[in-house]
Design an enzyme around this catalytic site. Structure first.
Site, short mmCIF file in Angstrom:
data_model
loop_
_atom_site.label_atom_id
_atom_site.label_comp_id
_atom_site.label_asym_id
_atom_site.label_seq_id
_atom_site.Cartn_x
_atom_site.Cartn_y
_atom_site.Cartn_z
N ARG A 1 0.41 5.45 16.65
CA ARG A 1 0.60 6.80 16.11
C ARG A 1 -0.17 7.82 16.93
O ARG A 1 -1.06 7.48 17.70
CB ARG A 1 0.21 6.89 14.64
CG ARG A 1 -1.18 6.45 14.31
CD ARG A 1 -1.40 6.38 12.78
NE ARG A 1 -2.64 5.69 12.46
CZ ARG A 1 -2.98 5.22 11.28
NH1 ARG A 1 -2.17 5.38 10.25
NH2 ARG A 1 -4.13 4.61 11.09
N ASP B 1 -10.06 1.36 1.08
CA ASP B 1 -9.93 2.80 1.29
C ASP B 1 -11.27 3.45 0.91
O ASP B 1 -12.12 2.81 0.27
CB ASP B 1 -8.82 3.37 0.41
CG ASP B 1 -7.44 3.01 0.94
OD1 ASP B 1 -7.31 2.81 2.16
OD2 ASP B 1 -6.49 2.95 0.15
N TYR C 1 -9.95 -4.70 3.03
CA TYR C 1 -9.23 -3.51 3.52
C TYR C 1 -9.46 -2.38 2.51
O TYR C 1 -8.58 -2.01 1.76
CB TYR C 1 -7.75 -3.90 3.61
CG TYR C 1 -6.82 -2.96 4.34
CD1 TYR C 1 -7.22 -1.73 4.83
CD2 TYR C 1 -5.49 -3.33 4.54
CE1 TYR C 1 -6.34 -0.90 5.49
CE2 TYR C 1 -4.59 -2.51 5.19
CZ TYR C 1 -5.02 -1.30 5.66
OH TYR C 1 -4.14 -0.47 6.31
N ARG D 1 0.83 -1.21 0.00
CA ARG D 1 0.00 0.00 0.00
C ARG D 1 0.86 1.26 0.00
O ARG D 1 0.42 2.31 -0.42
CB ARG D 1 -0.87 0.05 1.27
CG ARG D 1 -2.03 -0.91 1.30
CD ARG D 1 -2.63 -1.01 2.70
NE ARG D 1 -3.14 0.25 3.24
CZ ARG D 1 -4.33 0.77 2.99
NH1 ARG D 1 -5.16 0.13 2.20
NH2 ARG D 1 -4.71 1.91 3.53
N GLU E 1 -3.28 6.22 19.17
CA GLU E 1 -3.95 5.01 18.69
C GLU E 1 -3.26 3.77 19.23
O GLU E 1 -2.07 3.56 19.01
CB GLU E 1 -3.90 4.94 17.16
CG GLU E 1 -4.74 5.98 16.50
CD GLU E 1 -4.83 5.82 14.98
OE1 GLU E 1 -4.52 4.73 14.45
OE2 GLU E 1 -5.19 6.81 14.34
N ARG F 1 -8.77 -6.36 13.47
CA ARG F 1 -8.01 -5.57 14.43
C ARG F 1 -8.89 -4.42 14.88
O ARG F 1 -9.63 -3.82 14.09
CB ARG F 1 -6.73 -5.01 13.79
CG ARG F 1 -5.73 -6.06 13.43
CD ARG F 1 -5.22 -6.83 14.62
NE ARG F 1 -4.33 -6.03 15.47
CZ ARG F 1 -3.90 -6.45 16.65
NH1 ARG F 1 -4.31 -7.61 17.16
NH2 ARG F 1 -3.07 -5.70 17.35
N ARG G 1 9.87 5.62 -3.10
CA ARG G 1 10.26 6.55 -4.18
C ARG G 1 11.72 6.93 -4.08
O ARG G 1 12.22 7.13 -2.98
CB ARG G 1 9.49 7.87 -4.06
CG ARG G 1 8.09 7.79 -4.37
CD ARG G 1 7.52 9.22 -4.49
NE ARG G 1 6.09 9.12 -4.32
CZ ARG G 1 5.45 9.51 -3.25
NH1 ARG G 1 6.09 10.12 -2.28
NH2 ARG G 1 4.15 9.35 -3.17
N1 UDP Z 1 3.55 0.75 7.89
C1 UDP Z 1 4.78 0.66 8.51
N2 UDP Z 1 5.32 1.78 9.08
C2 UDP Z 1 4.70 2.97 9.06
C3 UDP Z 1 3.44 3.07 8.41
C4 UDP Z 1 2.89 1.93 7.86
O1 UDP Z 1 5.37 -0.40 8.57
O2 UDP Z 1 5.24 3.94 9.62
C5 UDP Z 1 2.97 -0.48 7.30
C6 UDP Z 1 2.12 -1.25 8.32
O3 UDP Z 1 2.31 -2.63 8.06
C7 UDP Z 1 0.72 -0.85 7.93
C8 UDP Z 1 0.83 -0.72 6.43
O4 UDP Z 1 2.14 -0.19 6.22
O5 UDP Z 1 -0.21 -1.83 8.31
C9 UDP Z 1 -0.21 0.14 5.78
O6 UDP Z 1 -0.18 1.44 6.36
P1 UDP Z 1 -1.33 2.49 6.10
O7 UDP Z 1 -0.82 3.80 6.53
O8 UDP Z 1 -1.81 2.33 4.70
O9 UDP Z 1 -2.43 1.98 7.12
P2 UDP Z 1 -3.83 2.65 7.50
O10 UDP Z 1 -3.74 4.09 7.18
O11 UDP Z 1 -4.88 1.93 6.71
O12 UDP Z 1 -3.96 2.40 8.95
#
Ligand code: UDP
Length: 368
Positions: free
Chosen positions: A277, A347, A345, A169, A297, A246, A173
């Site tokens: 976070r 968006d 999952y 996801r 969170e 989850r 870059r």
């Molecule tokens: N992820 C990570 N480190 C980060 C942010 C995300 O390893 O700092 C990984 C983690 O496995 C997460 C996935 O990337 O489940 C997808 O993150 P995303 O931000 O898309 O999750 P959401 O916003 O749906 O909670």
């Protein structure tokens, strides 16, 4: 008798409701919570729109979906650029030249690629799990500091037991670009998400604080067709077993400072910090209020009675979902949709797309 009964006043259900109303159908929407909006619900605290069930940043590459959501609200020009805090070391996300430069003290894309190439050498062939996928994309160092701890906190299991697609996801870059999304369109609706859902539901009858599953037969009798957006396993009384989700616990606080962390999203990527976070809501809308609202969170495994947030789309759960899907296909007059109804999952943009597809299928089929 209503034409449509919609279970769940979240984004998916609201899109279906709107499409049905637009075509002159009567719609009843039922939700067990005391508010509409599902998990995109926002409400104002100290003049700040708080994303009560976690941050929602709208992003899409599909112009038709962008135009659709913009017909319900004006969007600002927020660009998501989270930062990661690993034991007090700060890195930019997603993984880009700013991250690589800070991690390795290098400057050029070639230098970054060479280091990653070396660190991923032992991964050969198609990555079989999230750990292999992550190392193959960004190497060991970034996996260890920015992915492993965060992911294991978020999903409650080892990265070797998680599907590779979760980490795909995120963009990787080799430019100095901190935009978290690759999508063409992105922003936060002025006035919050709840106002969008209110507009979508205009013309529908809404019953809040109503537990559908407890009174299914009675409520079903009110409508010709039902769209169910709750948990598919709960619909069937978990009779084939529980799907895993989850859950997230939010610790929200008003602070007497105008700027707590200087960014909307700060990820805590070490294993030791108990939360994943901190969201500082005002930064989504460039707020200048004198106070601020933050949410920590905490990720948790879901058990009956908790709010389900993320489906755990590993092989075992997907196989169980497939069995529920077959059962669902046999229930006449009920359609299952959304993150919980389809155990995906999703968006927000994909949620809308999927809801529009179901709405047009049901309405076009001449089911009415
Ligand atoms: N992820 C990570 N480190 C980060 C942010 C995300 O390893 O700092 C990984 C983690 O496995 C997460 C996935 O990337 O489940 C997808 O993150 P995303 O931000 O898309 O999750 P959401 O916003 O749906 O909670």
């Amino acid at each position: 008798m209503y034409n449509f009964l919609i279970i769940g006043a979240g984004l998916y259900g609201a899109v279906i409701a709107h499409e049905a109303i637009k075509r002159g159908k009567s719609v009843l929407v039922v939700d067990k919570r005391d508010h509409i909006g599902g998990n995109i619900y926002t409400h104002a605290v100290e003049g700040i729109n708080v994303h009560q069930y976690g941050a929602h940043i709208f992003h899409t590459s599909d112009k038709s979906i962008w135009d659709y959501i913009n017909s319900f609200a004006e969007f600002n020009n927020y660009v998501n650029s989270p930062i990661a805090d690993y034991h007090g070391e700060i890195y930019n996300l997603p993984f880009n030249m700013n991250t690589f430069s800070k991690m390795w003290g290098i400057k050029t894309p070639d230098e970054a690629k060479a280091i990653i190439e070396k660190q991923r050498a032992e991964i050969t062939g198609e990555p079989q799990n999230l750990e292999e996928q992550a190392i193959s994309l960004v190497g060991w160092d970034i996996y260890e500091k920015l992915i492993k701890g965060y992911t294991e906190k978020q999903w409650g299991r080892s990265c070797t037991e998680l599907p590779a697609f979760i980490i795909r996801r995120l963009p990787v870059r080799f430019t100095y670009d901190n935009n978290y999304f690759n999508d063409r369109y992105q922003g936060i609706p002025l006035g919050g998400y709840t106002a969008i859902i209110e507009r979508m539901l205009k013309g529908a009858e809404i019953r809040l604080n109503t537990d559908y599953l407890g009174k299914k037969v009675e409520i079903d009798a009110l409508a010709e067709k039902v769209v169910y957006t709750g948990q598919i396993d709960a619909y069937f009384g978990y009779k084939l077993g529980e799907l895993e989700y989850r859950s997230v616990r939010f610790e929200t606080e008003v602070l007497d400072t105008d700027n707590y962390q200087g960014n909307a999203v700060v990820n805590y990527t070490d294993r030791e910090t108990p939360f994943t976070r901190i969201i500082e809501h005002k930064h989504f809308e460039f707020g200048t209020q004198p106070k601020t609202v933050i949410s920590r969170e905490y990720s948790a495994s879901w058990k009956c009675g908790d709010e389900p947030y993320y489906p755990v789309n590993d092989e075992k759960n997907n196989a169980l979902y497939e069995e529920y899907r077959k059962l669902a296909a046999q229930v006449s007059k009920v359609f299952f949709g959304g993150r919980l109804g389809e155990y995906k999952y999703y968006d927000m943009d994909v949620t809308i797309k999927s809801a529009l597809a179901l709405a047009s299928k049901v309405l076009r089929l001449g089911e009415f």
